[in-house]
Motif scaffolding. Sequence first.
Motif, PDB file in Angstrom:
ATOM      1  N   PRO A  80      27.196  15.676  -6.023  1.00 24.36           N
ATOM      2  CA  PRO A  80      28.190  15.658  -4.932  1.00 24.36           C
ATOM      3  C   PRO A  80      28.802  17.024  -4.648  1.00 24.36           C
ATOM      4  O   PRO A  80      29.013  17.377  -3.482  1.00 24.36           O
ATOM      5  CB  PRO A  80      29.251  14.674  -5.445  1.00 24.36           C
ATOM      6  CG  PRO A  80      28.530  13.808  -6.414  1.00 24.36           C
ATOM      7  CD  PRO A  80      27.540  14.713  -7.077  1.00 24.36           C
ATOM      8  N   THR A  83      26.244  19.083  -2.865  1.00 22.69           N
ATOM      9  CA  THR A  83      26.076  18.567  -1.495  1.00 22.69           C
ATOM     10  C   THR A  83      27.215  19.020  -0.596  1.00 22.69           C
ATOM     11  O   THR A  83      26.994  19.436   0.549  1.00 22.69           O
ATOM     12  CB  THR A  83      26.011  17.031  -1.519  1.00 22.69           C
ATOM     13  OG1 THR A  83      24.907  16.619  -2.333  1.00 22.69           O
ATOM     14  CG2 THR A  83      25.857  16.474  -0.121  1.00 22.69           C
ATOM     15  N   PHE A 205      21.739  16.070  -1.237  1.00 21.84           N
ATOM     16  CA  PHE A 205      22.094  15.228  -2.378  1.00 21.84           C
ATOM     17  C   PHE A 205      20.843  14.747  -3.101  1.00 21.84           C
ATOM     18  O   PHE A 205      20.772  14.779  -4.335  1.00 21.84           O
ATOM     19  CB  PHE A 205      22.921  14.035  -1.909  1.00 21.84           C
ATOM     20  CG  PHE A 205      23.347  13.120  -3.022  1.00 21.84           C
ATOM     21  CD1 PHE A 205      24.508  13.379  -3.736  1.00 21.84           C
ATOM     22  CD2 PHE A 205      22.606  11.997  -3.351  1.00 21.84           C
ATOM     23  CE1 PHE A 205      24.914  12.549  -4.772  1.00 21.84           C
ATOM     24  CE2 PHE A 205      22.992  11.156  -4.381  1.00 21.84           C
ATOM     25  CZ  PHE A 205      24.153  11.436  -5.091  1.00 21.84           C
TER      26      PHE A 205
END
Length: 274
Positions: A80, A83, A205
Amino acid sequence: MALPPYASPIEKVWFWVFRGVCGLVLLFLIAPVLVIIPLSFSSSSFLTYPLPGFSLRWYEAIFSSGPWMNSLKNSLIVAPLATLLAMTFGTLAAVGLNRADFPGKGLIIALLISPMVVPLVIVAVGMYFFFAQVGLLNSYAGLVLAHTVLGVPFVVITVNATLQGFDFNQVRAGASLGANPLRVFFTVVLPQIVPGVVSGGLFAFATSFDEVVVALFIASPTERTLPIQMFSGIRENISPAIAAMATILILLSTLMLITMELLRRRSERLKGAL
């Protein structure tokens, strides 16, 4: 595309033959993936067909195992963050490159997307030596930045594709009404390129969550990610626990594909409305 009612017999035969061949090719491509799913429910300690029985023991083994849970936690920390950074930097780069025209623009674009072209092991070796010099080796920060570099090209490409149909006269209109550039970006530009940003973020991701080569070079044993754990399990002891985790990842990938399709349809509706 439906078969037209005026099609000749030859066209009808070709219509169904073509779709039959496409179906067989698709089945050939996804069959290895589909084979893994039943193995994750096997009661056997080995990857064998036919299944001796069905059991959830391997899912229980994953969620009660320290190494598996630690690697999953590391992946859910790194992916995360990588990303988010990739979406931020990639979006800004795509917008800037789309608006500006200057010498060397093609070179900059080539450098941005080079992690997609250069063999991953070369990227990993280069990052290893560079991060060793700046003190980012064997750290979460180094792993996040490495995965950010791998994810930025996907965001740049998807956002740049979204911007191809964007009317920048809207930006000038917002500026003429007194809005500063930051407000124009968040109220005019960003809402219309969100599908491209999110699509690129999903690719970033998936790249981070599935990446193993760079992580082997950059991460320490305490930052072992899920792909590294699966890779080690395949080398040391192949068990249906790996199939169980692979099934979970297949489900995650399917959800991501569904999300991307919904975003694509939303983007088409926005273009139709404009």
